[in-house]
Every structure is written in structure tokens, then in C-alpha cells.
Design an enzyme around this catalytic site. Structure first.
Site, PDB file in Angstrom:
ATOM      1  N   ASP A  43      33.832  -1.180 -37.958  1.00  0.00           N
ATOM      2  CA  ASP A  43      35.242  -1.204 -37.537  1.00  0.00           C
ATOM      3  C   ASP A  43      35.787  -2.625 -37.454  1.00  0.00           C
ATOM      4  OD1 ASP A  43      37.595   0.140 -36.743  1.00  0.00           O
ATOM      5  OD2 ASP A  43      37.159  -0.190 -34.628  1.00  0.00           O
ATOM      6  N   GLN A  52      39.242   4.012 -43.578  1.00  0.00           N
ATOM      7  CA  GLN A  52      39.969   4.132 -42.313  1.00  0.00           C
ATOM      8  C   GLN A  52      41.462   3.997 -42.559  1.00  0.00           C
ATOM      9  OE1 GLN A  52      40.514   1.015 -38.941  1.00  0.00           O
ATOM     10  NE2 GLN A  52      38.647   2.123 -38.367  1.00  0.00           N
ATOM     11  N   SER A 111      43.404   1.866 -34.776  1.00  0.00           N
ATOM     12  CA  SER A 111      42.663   2.719 -35.703  1.00  0.00           C
ATOM     13  C   SER A 111      43.046   4.171 -35.439  1.00  0.00           C
ATOM     14  CB  SER A 111      41.157   2.540 -35.499  1.00  0.00           C
ATOM     15  OG  SER A 111      40.778   1.197 -35.715  1.00  0.00           O
TER      16      SER A 111
END
Length: 287
Positions: free
Chosen positions: A203, A277, A227
Site C-alpha cells: 500500500d 488499487q 484508498s
């Protein structure tokens, strides 16, 4: 305790009951909220505690509410399926009585098959680029003093960006970018923990790819980011104590969202994982 030791402790979640676990909410990358990779990694570890005999090959997750770092996170695991070759788990993360995150993960037995992969980009060695601590020390005087301690705080993952951008006045540039990362304290950890550590690190800098073509960073106060979801595919077992290259891009932005992708290669060139993502990138206007 070093930041790396703290991360290993953070991922050593506590079992409360059958299929019910508790994880530490604070620590890791951020102090004001729970870092996305933090909850992904803890949720994956909770799933792994119910799957002792095979490794995860993919996970798909949604971030529903911001996490509160001041309290623990409860992880509830649903044993969706135990098959001959594949096992499926669903994990729900709960704080203040509400879902903050949910994830589905699939686990696969070790099987043989045909091998093929894209080649690792040639971007030089990790030693060719400054580390994150060195870069931040050069610009810390450009932020208010009350933020200095958190800005310079030691973090568990060693990170070296390839051709790093200016923090505060970046130029518009290609969405394609790379970084090297590792955690030396991962040495000797089992394959499940290695996957959880890589999930945590996956991430990092990912959403930033979609900011690059617009000349944006988090430090300018021009964009709200978060996110929204996260997908990851593990291709092989890994050793995250060694350097890995994260090759990132963002082929699309629009509607206050950005779509980001990443390929993670070992130092020797093996493609070990892939990531995708979508993130919020909402314009902020001065009031």
C-alpha cells in the site's frame, strides 16, 4: 523495540475465540489513522490462522471507514470454503461496532504448471537512490515544526524511490514510477508472515502514481486521498528481508478517483506479486 520489531508484533494478532481475532490499531506508517496496509496485513494474518496448510494466492479488499488507531481492531473470519485445491476465507474488520474493512482471500495448494512473466525493469540498484529518511531530512524545514517529529519518525520498511520527486513543488510527470523496498527484520520469518509483510508494504506509494500526471503530492493541501479498494496476487513465496522492486503506474484518473497498478519483483528479477488499487483523489478548494 525497533519499528520493524513493532510491525512484527502488530501482525502477531491475538485469538479471542474460534475465527475471532484482535489486532493492535496504532503503529506502523501513520499515527493519525490506521494505514491501509496495516489492516490488509492483519486481516490476511487472521485468515492465515485458519488456513495452516496452503499459501494465499490472491486477496480482494474494500476500505469502508477510516480506522481509529487509538483502539484495537476485531477481525472476524468466515470459512467460506475448504476445497481439495483451493480454500476461501472472508474477513471483516470491526471498530466501534461497525465494519471498517472487508476482504476475501483465496489459498491454493502448491501445483506445477507453465511459467512465464514480464521482465523486471532496469532501474539501477537500491544503493543508487537515497533512502526515505535521508530525503525527508532535507525538506523537514519546509513543514510546520509541530509535524517534524512525526515526519522524521523511523518506520519499519526501508524504502528508496527511483528518481524521487519534489515533495512540495513537483512537476507534472509520467504516472510510471518505481521504488525499492525491504524489511531486514523479515529474515527467518515463515512464508505466511512474509506474505503479510509484503501485503503491508504493497500500500506504500501506490496511490501516489495517479497524482503524478497532475503535479500533485499529499504535502500541498490540494487533494484529499484515500484508498478505496485493494487487490493483490501472490505468485511465489518471498523473502522480504531482501530488496524488492515495486514497479508502479496509473493508467487512468477521473471522477475524483485514480486507478493504480503495481508489479513486485525480487532483486534477481522474479515477479513475486501483482497489485491493483483504486483511490480517492478529490480536489480541495481554498475556503
Amino acid at each position: 523495540m525497533t519499528p520493524a520489531d513493532e510491525l512484527l508484533h502488530l501482525l502477531d494478532i491475538e485469538q479471542l475465540e474460534v475465527d475471532l481475532f484482535r489486532g493492535v490499531g496504532g503503529g506502523g506508517e501513520t499515527t493519525t489513522r490506521i494505514f491501509g496496509g496495516h489492516v490488509i496485513a492483519q486481516a490476511l494474518m487472521a485468515a492465515y490462522r485458519t488456513v495452516p496448510d496452503r499459501l494465499c494466492h490472491s486477496l480482494h479488499a474494500y476500505f469502508i471507514r477510516p480506522g481509529d488507531p487509538k483502539i484495537p481492531v476485531i477481525y472476524q473470519v468466515d470459512r467460506a470454503r475448504d476445497g481439495g485445491s483451493f480454500t476461501t476465507r472472508r474477513v471483516v474488520a470491526i471498530q466501534h461496532g461497525k465494519q471498517i474493512f472487508n476482504m476475501s482471500a483465496s489459498f491454493h495448494i502448491d501445483e506445477s504448471g507453465w511459467d512465464y512473466q514480464h521482465a523486471k525493469p532496469d532501474v539501477g540498484a537500491p544503493e543508487d537512490w537515497p533512502n526515505r529518511d535521508e530525503l525527508r531530512a532535507t525538506v523537514v524545514d519546509q513543514i510546520p515544526e509541530k509535524y517534524h517529529a512525526d515526519f522524521l519518525r523511523k518506520r519499519p520498511i526501508e524504502l528508496r524511490e527511483v528518481a524521487p520527486r519534489d515533495f512540495f513543488t513537483p512537476e507534472k510527470t509520467s504516472d510510471s514510477n518505481q521504488l525499492w523496498f525491504r524489511m531486514e527484520a523479515a529474515k527467518g520469518q515463515g512464508p505466511q508472515m512474509q506474505h503479510c509483510l509484503l501485503a503491508y508494504a504493497s500500500d506504500m506509494n501506490l496511490l501516489g502514481s495517479s497524482l503524478r500526471p497532475h503535479g500533485l503530492t499529499w504535502f500541498q493541501g490540494k487533494v484529499m486521498t484515500a484508498s478505496l479498494d485493494h487487490a493483490m496476487w501472490f505468485h511465489t513465496p518471498i523473502d522480504f528481508s531482501a530488496w524488492h522492486l515495486y514497479d508502479l503506474d496509473a493508467p487512468w484518473t477521473g471522477g475524483a478517483r485514480g486507478f493504480n497498478r503495481g508489479a513486485i519483483y525480487s532483486h534477481s528479477g522474479e515477479l513475486v506479486a501483482s497489485v491493483a488499487q483504486e483511490g480517492l483523489m478529490r480536489p480541495l478548494t481554498e475556503k
